[in-house]
Design a protein around this motif. Structure first.
Motif, PDB file in Angstrom:
ATOM      1  N   LYS A   1      -0.216   6.276  -7.321  1.00  0.00           N
ATOM      2  CA  LYS A   1      -0.855   4.963  -7.121  1.00  0.00           C
ATOM      3  C   LYS A   1      -0.511   4.373  -5.749  1.00  0.00           C
ATOM      4  O   LYS A   1      -1.218   3.517  -5.241  1.00  0.00           O
ATOM      5  CB  LYS A   1      -0.377   3.978  -8.190  1.00  0.00           C
ATOM      6  CG  LYS A   1      -0.840   4.328  -9.594  1.00  0.00           C
ATOM      7  CD  LYS A   1      -0.443   3.220 -10.569  1.00  0.00           C
ATOM      8  CE  LYS A   1      -0.723   3.630 -11.996  1.00  0.00           C
ATOM      9  NZ  LYS A   1       0.446   3.810 -12.821  1.00  0.00           N
TER      10      LYS A   1
ATOM     11  N   LEU B   1      -1.041  13.018 -19.333  1.00  0.00           N
ATOM     12  CA  LEU B   1      -1.962  12.188 -18.530  1.00  0.00           C
ATOM     13  C   LEU B   1      -1.275  11.678 -17.268  1.00  0.00           C
ATOM     14  O   LEU B   1      -1.888  11.591 -16.204  1.00  0.00           O
ATOM     15  CB  LEU B   1      -2.483  11.004 -19.362  1.00  0.00           C
ATOM     16  CG  LEU B   1      -3.544  11.336 -20.412  1.00  0.00           C
ATOM     17  CD1 LEU B   1      -3.761  10.164 -21.353  1.00  0.00           C
ATOM     18  CD2 LEU B   1      -4.869  11.716 -19.763  1.00  0.00           C
ATOM     19  N   GLU B   2       0.020  11.346 -17.384  1.00  0.00           N
ATOM     20  CA  GLU B   2       0.753  10.868 -16.201  1.00  0.00           C
ATOM     21  C   GLU B   2       0.837  11.967 -15.143  1.00  0.00           C
ATOM     22  O   GLU B   2       0.700  11.717 -13.950  1.00  0.00           O
ATOM     23  CB  GLU B   2       2.161  10.393 -16.598  1.00  0.00           C
ATOM     24  CG  GLU B   2       2.147   8.977 -17.178  1.00  0.00           C
ATOM     25  CD  GLU B   2       3.470   8.574 -17.823  1.00  0.00           C
ATOM     26  OE1 GLU B   2       4.384   9.421 -17.873  1.00  0.00           O
ATOM     27  OE2 GLU B   2       3.564   7.432 -18.286  1.00  0.00           O
TER      28      GLU B   2
ATOM     29  N   GLN C   1      -2.418  12.372 -13.480  1.00  0.00           N
ATOM     30  CA  GLN C   1      -2.695  11.243 -12.576  1.00  0.00           C
ATOM     31  C   GLN C   1      -2.030  11.446 -11.212  1.00  0.00           C
ATOM     32  O   GLN C   1      -2.519  10.949 -10.206  1.00  0.00           O
ATOM     33  CB  GLN C   1      -2.188   9.957 -13.227  1.00  0.00           C
ATOM     34  CG  GLN C   1      -2.878   8.719 -12.702  1.00  0.00           C
ATOM     35  CD  GLN C   1      -2.418   7.476 -13.420  1.00  0.00           C
ATOM     36  OE1 GLN C   1      -1.270   7.373 -13.829  1.00  0.00           O
ATOM     37  NE2 GLN C   1      -3.310   6.523 -13.592  1.00  0.00           N
TER      38      GLN C   1
ATOM     39  N   ASP D   1      -4.553  13.389  -9.508  1.00  0.00           N
ATOM     40  CA  ASP D   1      -5.889  12.821  -9.506  1.00  0.00           C
ATOM     41  C   ASP D   1      -5.779  11.313  -9.699  1.00  0.00           C
ATOM     42  O   ASP D   1      -5.780  10.815 -10.815  1.00  0.00           O
ATOM     43  CB  ASP D   1      -6.670  13.468 -10.664  1.00  0.00           C
ATOM     44  CG  ASP D   1      -8.117  13.012 -10.707  1.00  0.00           C
ATOM     45  OD1 ASP D   1      -8.464  12.122  -9.921  1.00  0.00           O
ATOM     46  OD2 ASP D   1      -8.876  13.544 -11.523  1.00  0.00           O
ATOM     47  N   ALA D   2      -5.686  10.587  -8.579  1.00  0.00           N
ATOM     48  CA  ALA D   2      -5.424   9.139  -8.663  1.00  0.00           C
ATOM     49  C   ALA D   2      -6.619   8.354  -9.210  1.00  0.00           C
ATOM     50  O   ALA D   2      -6.488   7.197  -9.557  1.00  0.00           O
ATOM     51  CB  ALA D   2      -5.045   8.612  -7.285  1.00  0.00           C
TER      52      ALA D   2
ATOM     53  N   LEU E   1      -8.077   8.858 -11.988  1.00  0.00           N
ATOM     54  CA  LEU E   1      -8.006   8.762 -13.456  1.00  0.00           C
ATOM     55  C   LEU E   1      -7.187   7.523 -13.817  1.00  0.00           C
ATOM     56  O   LEU E   1      -6.078   7.351 -13.327  1.00  0.00           O
ATOM     57  CB  LEU E   1      -7.324  10.024 -14.013  1.00  0.00           C
ATOM     58  CG  LEU E   1      -6.894   9.984 -15.478  1.00  0.00           C
ATOM     59  CD1 LEU E   1      -8.097  10.014 -16.392  1.00  0.00           C
ATOM     60  CD2 LEU E   1      -5.987  11.152 -15.820  1.00  0.00           C
ATOM     61  N   VAL E   2      -7.737   6.640 -14.647  1.00  0.00           N
ATOM     62  CA  VAL E   2      -6.947   5.483 -15.105  1.00  0.00           C
ATOM     63  C   VAL E   2      -6.889   5.507 -16.626  1.00  0.00           C
ATOM     64  O   VAL E   2      -7.837   5.939 -17.276  1.00  0.00           O
ATOM     65  CB  VAL E   2      -7.540   4.117 -14.631  1.00  0.00           C
ATOM     66  CG1 VAL E   2      -7.471   3.979 -13.140  1.00  0.00           C
ATOM     67  CG2 VAL E   2      -8.980   3.952 -15.089  1.00  0.00           C
TER      68      VAL E   2
ATOM     69  N   CYS F   1      -9.331   5.905 -21.438  1.00  0.00           N
ATOM     70  CA  CYS F   1      -9.303   6.467 -20.082  1.00  0.00           C
ATOM     71  C   CYS F   1     -10.574   6.128 -19.324  1.00  0.00           C
ATOM     72  O   CYS F   1     -11.655   6.084 -19.905  1.00  0.00           O
ATOM     73  CB  CYS F   1      -9.177   7.981 -20.140  1.00  0.00           C
ATOM     74  SG  CYS F   1      -7.724   8.522 -21.025  1.00  0.00           S
TER      75      CYS F   1
END
Length: 598
Positions: free
Chosen positions: A265, A313-314, A317, A320-321, A323-324, A339
């Protein structure tokens, strides 16, 4: 600086850009024949299998031309519409672009939209006709299309074959001749544009950047302007197949920086790096926060794997920034995550990577887009709704707005009628159409994003026999008559099956859902009603009949009242069972709702 050339490759999916990049790397002897493999720059298994580039890559080549050495920085870009922001940042880091068109498939929608991106940034465009060795290639006709599109001369279009290597040497000479060297001020304060980042498990986040003004030195303190955080440039260097550390990276060059950043992030694509001692006044223009377009719930099949899914998922992430995700719970599926994805392809890739890299089996709910709800008491303030269950009650609502897109579809003229029918069925409005050639037409539609999310792309390919290509860009929010359709099984709402649907389609979709669920839910010892409802109003119903035991089998002859007594007793039991009985919804039912039109 005059001997640096920064260029990217833009093309539609499967027009051969990764293969052509391999030939460029071979021709400049950047990699040996032993290191070479098919699509060298696509390092994920998924990219190779599907033949698509998911992540953009940068690599530096050296080439001698007319007795001088030149540094060529190639930035490969993804070809799919979902990743258009990454493509725009890669384009912003270049001075030229190779526009690759497949000689057999001709110009596609994504080619045109990426071309417009490149023209907005004033890039020098070199049109390249690829795959000329194919028996189905039609170079003359496709060259005419490129000439019409770009307004260049037919002799400016280079003809190459990424597979056999024909024309690659000439292409390198044209890159050096036609693409301008970077313009920047080496003496100005440091400004470097981040166009990509990757996660290294041992060293943290590595950010890839292009120095626009000034220069960056090893060990200096730098600041990332969008996040306002400062770091030490522990290591900087240039990118070949492996990293080459350097002490300074000059103006106009491309490189990487490692500064021990732990979280993805903190590094945003499109951000500007500057020095803390002599900072630049303004960041480089064009930075945007990446906004997810499609939302879906991801739940572990086994509820005990919730924490494993979170860590999976973390880790995704970090790579792949865009993905939220945030935790959410559902009465039907237990604990999981909501997601946000850039599009349907992005969602598919994340699901596939969860399965492959982390061995996670997950249930994905119906994908939906993000809406804005306005309440009666405060009609000017928007309440974002990412999930149908968050929509306020109809009595409290003033209006609901949904996101619209501008879609462009390129197809053969034989399929115009069926493509228009499909788009109008999906609530699209035709805004324009233009003929690229006598038998290829480009159609422009304004349509709701929610209608495209479902099965639009598959159906478009089916009705056009694979010939139509599709591209879209966001086009703001518009008020719509949307209603929330709930599915009640045995009188209880199943939140994972509820969906926001346009009022005109609510009845038909509700009926189809009920019919589909009737086929898929196993029969029980009692009747199961399946209902579709809008608020308190039931709009469709199906009933799964009970499995019945013949309780009167032992009564042969005799008084009718004995049979009636046994049937009444059975009826009481069924009634009691229905009050306490629970209905398990199989996973196939959640997936079947997605394919409701098949």
């Amino acid at each position: 600086m005059k001997n640096i050339r920064n260029f990217c490759i833009i093309a539609h999916i499967d027009h051969g850009k990764s293969t052509l990049a391999d030939r460029l790397l071979q021709q400049t002897k950047t990699i040996s024949d032993r290191e070479l493999q098919e699509q060298t720059l696509d390092d994920m298994d998924l990219e190779r299998e599907r033949g698509i580039t998911i992540k953009s890559h940068a690599i530096q080549m050296e080439h001698e031309y007319k007795g001088e050495k030149y540094i060529l920085n190639l930035i490969d870009t993804p070809g799919h519409v979902d990743f258009s922001y990454e493509v725009s940042r890669s384009i912003a880091a270049c001075e030229g672009a190779l526009l690759i068109v497949d000689a057999a498939q001709s110009i596609q929608a994504q080619t045109i939209s990426n071309l417009y991106l490149a023209l907005e940034h004033d890039l020098e465009i070199i049109p390249v006709l690829n795959k000329i060795d194919l028996p189905s290639a039609n170079p003359e006709e496709v060259t005419d299309e490129i000439v019409n599109l770009l307004g260049c001369k037919p002799e400016d279009v280079l003809r190459v074959s990424g597979k056999t290597g024909v024309g690659v040497a000439e292409l390198l000479e044209e890159i050096i001749e036609r693409i301008p060297s970077p313009t920047g001020d080496p003496e100005a304060p440091l400004q470097a544009l981040i166009f990509d980042s990757v996660f290294n498990p041992f060293r943290g986040i590595e950010a890839y950047f292009k120095v626009v003004n000034g220069s960056i030195k090893k060990g200096q303190k730098v600041k990332f302007m969008a996040t306002n955080k400062t770091y030490d440039a522990d290591e900087i260097g240039t990118l070949k197949l492996k990293q080459f550390p350097k002490t300074t990276i000059q103006c106009g060059d491309v490189g990487y920086i490692i500064s021990g950043i732990k979280e993805a992030k903190e590094v945003k694509v499109g951000d500007t790096i500057t020095s803390t001692e002599k900072p630049a006044l303004n960041p480089i223009e064009g930075f945007e926060e990446v906004k997810p377009m499609v939302y879906a719930g991801i739940y572990p099949v086994d509820t005990e794997e919730y924490e494993l899914l979170r860590s999976a998922l973390e880790k995704l992430q970090l790579n792949d920034a865009s993905l939220v995700f945030e935790p959410e719970s559902s009465a039907a599926l237990g604990f999981g995550f909501r997601c946000g994805f850039l599009g349907m392809l992005h969602m598919e890739i994340i699901q596939e990577r969860l399965d492959r890299e982390f061995k996670m089996t997950v249930i994905t709910t119906v994908p939906n887009v993000s809406y804005n709800a306005y309440l009666n008491k405060n009609p000017d303030k928007a309440v974002p709704v990412h999930n149908p269950s968050e929509l306020p009650e109809p009595t409290m609502l003033d209006r609901v707005e949904e996101p619209y897109i501008k879609a462009s579809i390129i197809t053969k003229s034989d399929f115009i009628g069926s493509v228009m029918t499909l788009c109008i069925e999906k609530r699209g409005e035709l805004t324009n159409q233009s003929y690229l050639t006598t038998d290829r037409v480009e159609l422009f539609f304004e349509m709701p994003l929610a209608e495209v999310v479902f099965d639009f792309y598959d159906r478009l390919k089916t009705i056009s026999k694979g010939y139509a290509s599709f591209d879209y860009a966001p086009h703001g929010m518009k008020a719509s008559k949307l209603v929330k359709v709930d599915i009640l099984i045995n009188g209880e709402p199943v939140d994972a099956l509820s969906a926001l649907i346009h009022q005109d389609n609510a009845y038909t979709i509700g009926k189809k859902m009920c019919e589909k669920l009737k086929e898929l839910i196993p029969r029980q010892q009692f009747d199961i009603p399946i209902q579709a409802a809008i608020g308190a109003k039931i709009i469709a119903r199906e009933t799964i009949k009970a499995l019945r035991k013949d309780v009167t089998a032992k009564c042969y002859g005799g008084d009718i009242s004995r049979k009636r007594k046994l049937l009444e007793k059975q009826k009481e039991g069924k009634k009691r069972m229905r009050q306490i009985g629970r209905v398990e919804v199989p996973q196939s039912a959640f997936l079947a709702v997605l394919k409701i039109n098949d």
